[in-house]
Motif scaffolding. Structure first.
Motif, mmCIF file in Angstrom:
data_model
loop_
_atom_site.group_PDB
_atom_site.id
_atom_site.type_symbol
_atom_site.label_atom_id
_atom_site.label_comp_id
_atom_site.label_asym_id
_atom_site.label_seq_id
_atom_site.Cartn_x
_atom_site.Cartn_y
_atom_site.Cartn_z
ATOM 1 N N CYS A 213 0.428 -1.159 -0.181
ATOM 2 C CA CYS A 213 -0.045 -0.190 0.054
ATOM 3 C C CYS A 213 1.122 0.977 0.055
ATOM 4 N N ASP A 214 1.864 1.409 0.790
ATOM 5 C CA ASP A 214 2.454 2.525 1.029
ATOM 6 C C ASP A 214 3.110 2.539 -0.355
ATOM 7 N N LYS A 215 3.946 2.093 -0.629
ATOM 8 C CA LYS A 215 4.610 1.556 -1.848
ATOM 9 C C LYS A 215 3.638 2.325 -3.363
ATOM 10 N N LEU A 216 2.962 1.953 -3.210
ATOM 11 C CA LEU A 216 1.704 2.104 -4.374
ATOM 12 C C LEU A 216 1.008 3.850 -4.264
ATOM 13 N N HIS B 13 2.603 6.644 -7.001
ATOM 14 C CA HIS B 13 1.778 7.166 -7.570
ATOM 15 C C HIS B 13 1.094 8.812 -7.469
ATOM 16 N N PRO B 14 2.266 10.003 -6.926
ATOM 17 C CA PRO B 14 1.613 10.692 -6.232
ATOM 18 C C PRO B 14 1.522 11.989 -7.469
ATOM 19 N N HIS B 15 0.930 11.340 -8.373
ATOM 20 C CA HIS B 15 -0.112 12.072 -8.790
ATOM 21 C C HIS B 15 -1.156 11.524 -8.966
ATOM 22 N N VAL B 16 -1.869 10.871 -8.253
ATOM 23 C CA VAL B 16 -2.981 10.137 -8.070
ATOM 24 C C VAL B 16 -3.298 10.565 -6.037
ATOM 25 N N PHE B 17 -2.250 10.214 -5.452
ATOM 26 C CA PHE B 17 -2.303 10.301 -3.752
ATOM 27 C C PHE B 17 -1.716 11.862 -3.839
ATOM 28 N N SER B 18 -1.015 12.696 -3.802
ATOM 29 C CA SER B 18 -1.217 13.563 -3.892
ATOM 30 C C SER B 18 -1.393 14.816 -4.965
ATOM 31 N N ASP B 19 0.106 16.225 -5.152
ATOM 32 C CA ASP B 19 -0.754 17.255 -5.894
ATOM 33 C C ASP B 19 0.374 17.373 -7.453
ATOM 34 N N ALA B 20 1.158 16.027 -7.285
ATOM 35 C CA ALA B 20 2.233 16.247 -8.307
ATOM 36 C C ALA B 20 1.252 16.485 -9.900
ATOM 37 N N VAL B 21 1.991 16.660 -10.650
ATOM 38 C CA VAL B 21 1.318 16.924 -11.599
ATOM 39 C C VAL B 21 2.361 16.694 -13.172
ATOM 40 N N PHE B 22 1.975 15.093 -13.636
ATOM 41 C CA PHE B 22 2.734 15.195 -14.891
ATOM 42 C C PHE B 22 1.730 14.835 -16.261
ATOM 43 N N GLU C 43 11.019 7.112 -8.361
ATOM 44 C CA GLU C 43 11.381 6.327 -7.098
ATOM 45 C C GLU C 43 11.986 5.023 -7.060
ATOM 46 N N LYS C 44 11.801 4.080 -7.700
ATOM 47 C CA LYS C 44 12.095 2.939 -7.906
ATOM 48 C C LYS C 44 13.401 2.885 -7.538
ATOM 49 N N ALA C 45 14.614 3.856 -8.270
ATOM 50 C CA ALA C 45 16.013 4.108 -7.337
ATOM 51 C C ALA C 45 16.288 4.555 -6.650
ATOM 52 N N ILE C 46 15.932 5.234 -5.785
ATOM 53 C CA ILE C 46 15.357 5.235 -4.731
ATOM 54 C C ILE C 46 15.823 3.991 -3.228
ATOM 55 N N GLU C 47 13.915 3.629 -4.043
ATOM 56 C CA GLU C 47 13.579 2.205 -3.181
ATOM 57 C C GLU C 47 14.543 1.656 -3.159
ATOM 58 N N ARG C 48 16.448 1.217 -4.890
ATOM 59 C CA ARG C 48 16.520 0.086 -4.777
ATOM 60 C C ARG C 48 17.435 0.375 -4.266
ATOM 61 N N GLN C 49 18.487 1.948 -3.994
ATOM 62 C CA GLN C 49 19.409 2.465 -2.709
ATOM 63 C C GLN C 49 19.012 1.889 -1.327
ATOM 64 N N LYS C 50 17.642 1.756 -0.456
ATOM 65 C CA LYS C 50 17.768 2.136 -0.120
ATOM 66 C C LYS C 50 17.327 0.485 0.598
ATOM 67 N N LYS C 51 17.501 -0.129 -0.499
ATOM 68 C CA LYS C 51 17.653 -2.070 -0.298
ATOM 69 C C LYS C 51 18.772 -2.810 -0.758
ATOM 70 N N ASN C 52 19.515 -1.992 -0.813
ATOM 71 C CA ASN C 52 21.078 -2.135 -0.914
ATOM 72 C C ASN C 52 21.511 -2.125 0.596
ATOM 73 N N LYS C 53 21.507 -3.588 1.212
ATOM 74 C CA LYS C 53 22.332 -3.927 2.052
ATOM 75 C C LYS C 53 24.020 -4.539 1.857
ATOM 76 N N THR C 54 24.124 -4.907 0.383
ATOM 77 C CA THR C 54 25.173 -5.850 0.187
ATOM 78 C C THR C 54 25.962 -4.657 -0.232
ATOM 79 N N ALA C 55 27.811 -4.945 -0.440
ATOM 80 C CA ALA C 55 29.020 -4.781 -0.415
ATOM 81 C C ALA C 55 28.493 -3.756 -2.456
ATOM 82 N N GLU C 56 28.282 -4.516 -3.147
ATOM 83 C CA GLU C 56 27.701 -4.182 -4.710
ATOM 84 C C GLU C 56 27.896 -2.551 -4.434
#
Length: 266
Positions: A90-93, A97-106, A119-132
């Motif tokens: 739910c949080d991810k969706l 979708h800030p254009h649906v759930f907040s005031d972003a406009v595309f 947004e996916k790149a930010i999520e990947r950065q947070k998930k990266n728990k390895t030394a890669e």
């Protein structure tokens, strides 16, 4: 929580009860369930492709069971619960979708796609728990079918400008890679042949991307078509009292052309 959702969770907890549950369910863990998870996902796809909507409902239930099963195991280990799984998606969706759930406009689909990728790149950065080192290619699941993984990797690279501007150079690249496969075959070096075949498949996936074709779906459909035609040949041979292994290639080729004509009419 909805009545049947809670009922499903209660049933799964009962099945996993160490004394009163099912011995098979109790001994399962995340790893042992992997084949079932993959199988159920493919069975959902099969129901969709057959347009069997009643079976789709049932197969989605089987897939949901796998989510509940994993969540129950995680809860027993104090890791997370089904509720937290639902909360996470739910949080991810909402985030994506800030254009649906907040005031972003595309203003264009391209702007929307760029924001999604950021947004996916930010999520990947947070998930990266390895030394890669962080990469735009990070986060693509390693166990995906090869064609799907290849397409996702190429999409990631293309989104950052690493791609041909149009389809014509991709046709040329396919022919170039095909020539290199032939050269490798002539060398007799099996490892080199495998490498060049891989390169040919990779650039073919890229061609599919540029032509807006899903390579995985295209290959599935062609495999089905091959199977239908081959089975037609088997039926014709049986009706003629012939054995497949005893036929010359020219005979089989004639039956193949006959199958193409016969099945294309249906």
């Amino acid at each position: 929580m909805l009545k049947h959702t809670q009922n499903l969770l209660d049933i799964m907890a009962r099945l996993r009860h160490p004394e009163e549950g099912c011995a098979w369910d109790v001994k399962q863990d995340f790893t042992s369930l992997i084949p079932y998870l993959i199988e159920e996902a493919y069975e959902v796809v099969d129901a969709i492709e057959r347009n069997d909507l009643d079976d789709l409902r049932l197969e989605l239930g089987d897939l949901l069971l796998q989510v509940v099963f994993h969540s129950q195991i995680a809860e027993e280990q104090g890791l997370f619960s089904f509720e937290q799984v639902a909360e996470g998606i739910c949080d991810k969706l909402i985030r994506r979708h800030p254009h649906v759930f907040s005031d972003a406009v595309f203003n264009t689909d391209e702007e929307r796609h760029q924001a999604w990728e950021q947004e996916k790149a930010i999520e990947r950065q947070k998930k990266n728990k390895t030394a890669e080192p962080d990469s735009v290619l990070s986060g693509v699941a390693r166990n995906l079918p090869a064609l799907i993984e290849c397409e996702k990797i190429q999409d990631r690279a293309a989104n950052h400008g690493f791609d041909w501007p149009d389809v014509l150079p991709v046709f040329d690249k396919v022919l170039e890679e095909l020539d290199e496969v032939k050269e490798a075959w002539q060398s007799g070096d099996q490892a080199h042949i495998q490498e060049e075949i891989g390169d040919l498949l990779l650039v073919t996936v890229n061609l599919a991307r540029h032509l807006n074709v899903n390579a995985e779906v295209a290959l599935k459909e062609s495999t089905k078509k091959f199977s239908r035609r081959f089975q037609y040949i088997e039926q014709q041979l049986e009706a003629s009292g012939l054995n497949l292994k005893d036929c010359e290639l020219a005979e089989l080729d004639a039956f193949w052309n006959q199958a193409k004509q016969a099945l294309n009419k249906k």
